[in-house]
Motif scaffolding. Structure first.
Motif: not given
Length: 482
Positions: A350-362, A284-296
């Motif tokens: 979409r094809r050629g653009e996975p848009n997996e960065q959280i910023s892609d959801y803007a 729980m602790t390491l999973g949540n702590a690491a998730a905060i730092q992710q951009h993908n």
């Protein structure tokens, strides 16, 4: 053994799935390109038949092969979850595979064989049969993780998963060998009965066997410190395969984990519960702590999956009927919201653009209201916000732990749940408060993906609002172990 000695009822769900996989394998010879979508429908029919056959046998309590392979209510509950996971994965795959140029017939065959291995794990009442199911599932998922050959990170994910998975399987197999040396059998029923009168000389070897089995299961559920493979593999594998790994593999592993530790090794609970307590806290602790730092977002969901493995481990620590039922309910709730979240990830790419960065959801929430609403449901549920399945699942798990006196474990879990809201809300803030104009493929002309999103969204809400009927089934299923 003659044909009349075989329990065909216990074999029925697996036989349906085996025949389906063979039919899909042969049908692939006569289909090309877009026509391979029909293979997905064949798989859905087979998975639906296997799930329905399991559900209709709820009162049968069938078993065979000397008690090594059973179809009790516990196995049926997980069979339904696993088949439902397979169906939803195929639905999201049929739109997704064409968008990434991966119209491969072997994909469908491997997926069906992976699900078959998961069902064998859920029905196994013998450590050897459990290992066979685990290896069938694992080998198929190794192939699926690397099936996107033009994508280098897919091959890297498959290699990492294979090497670490083989290493973990060695620990599990060594644990099985020690269990056989201690008890003279690999059947779970005799092991459970012998633990009530275990001698002082047998106890150290029994504890060693339990420890090695714990390592093997810990790897499959991606619990800390056996989690290092998950972020890289989840990110590199095709997204539909990632969804299958995050939900199906975890569900099958928890089915085997619960049957072995909460039933066969329940007599050693005073020894292993402390270790599982520690694994739950670390996950729980390491999973949540690491998730905060992710951009993908796929890596973020990978660490979220690690954290949720920790929440589910709380039910194992409780080690009673309430805790076991909470694990079953929590697995179903986790399946719905996680499959839904990965469906949104597919829809945004979409094809050629996975848009997996959280910023892609803007700005996604306003430009694509349906996708925004669905993702809102899944993120709030994963964060444990009331009225959604994730909150109800955590409530049942925490209640079971408190009943057994694990108050500090629940305090740590509750604090972790609060921390997790930060990174789930970060996605929603991007969708509704960020500025973005990038186009995504969305759900236009993707009816199967739309159906997956609708189903998982509705189930996430219904499981949160009306949990009692599923909890009653889960309680009845767990009691069938004794």
């Amino acid at each position: 053994m003659t044909l009349t000695d075989i329990s065909w009822l216990a074999l029925l769900p697996g036989m349906i799935l085996t025949v389906t996989a063979l039919v899909v394998l042969v049908a692939d010879l006569f289909m090309e390109g877009p026509d391979r979508e029909g293979l997905g429908w064949l798989g859905i029919v087979g998975l639906g038949g296997a799930g329905l056959a399991s559900a209709l046998l709820w009162t049968a309590d069938a078993g065979g092969f000397g008690g090594s392979y059973v179809l009790d209510r516990f196995a049926i509950f997980f069979n339904v979850i696993i088949c439902l996971t397979g169906i939803l994965t195929l639905l999201m795959s049929m739109d997704y595979l064409s968008s990434i140029g991966l119209e491969s017939g072997e994909y469908y065959v491997m997926l069906l064989l992976a699900v078959l291995g998961m069902m064998v794990m859920a029905q196994a009442n013998d450590l050897i049969v459990l290992f066979l199911g685990l290896e069938l599932m694992s080998v198929a998922v190794y192939v699926l993780a690397g099936i996107w050959r033009p994508e280098l990170r897919s091959s890297e994910a498959a290699l990492k998963y294979f090497l670490l998975g083989a290493f973990a399987s060695g620990f599990l197999l060594f644990g099985i060998a020690l269990a056989f040396g201690t008890f003279g059998t690999t059947l779970l029923d005799p092991i459970a009965s012998q633990l009530t009168r275990i001698s002082a000389e047998q106890r150290p070897m029994a504890l060693a066997a339990a420890g090695l089995l714990l390592i093997g299961f810990g790897f499959k559920v991606a619990a800390v410190p056996f989690h290092s493979w998950a972020p890289d593999v989840y990110e590199g594998a095709p997204t539909s395969v990632t969804a299958l790994m995050a939900v199906g593999v975890k569900a099958a592993a928890f089915a085997a984990f619960a049957r072995v530790f909460m039933y066969a090794l329940a007599g050693l609970a005073v020894d292993w519960s402390g270790i599982v307590w520690l694994l739950a806290v670390l996950s729980m602790t390491l999973g949540n702590a690491a998730a905060i730092q992710q951009h993908n977002i796929k890596r973020m969901l990978a660490y979220s999956s690690i954290a949720h493995a920790g929440y589910l481990l709380i039910g194992l620590v409780a080690a009673d009927t309430q805790g076991g039922a909470a694990v079953l309910y929590g697995t179903l709730a986790y399946a719905m919201m996680t499959l839904g979240a990965f469906s949104v990830v597919i829809a945004v790419g979409r094809r050629g653009e996975p848009n997996e960065q959280i910023s892609d959801y803007a700005g996604l929430g306003f430009r694509y209201p349906f996708l925004g609403a669905c993702m809102t449901v899944f993120m709030l549920s994963l964060g444990g916000i009331p009225l959604f399945a994730g909150f109800t699942g955590k409530f049942f798990l925490f209640s079971a732990a408190i009943e057994q006196g694990y108050v500090w474990l629940v305090v740590i879990a509750a604090l972790n749940s609060v921390v997790s809201i930060y990174y789930y809300l970060a996605v929603l803030m991007q969708m509704y408060m960020g500025e973005g104009a990038g186009a995504v493929q969305g759900t236009t002309d993707r009816p199967y993906l739309t159906a997956t999103l609708l189903f998982t969204s509705v189930m996430t809400i219904l499981l949160g609002l009306f949990p009692q009927w599923v909890l009653n089934l889960a309680t009845e299923a767990f009691r069938s172990l004794s």
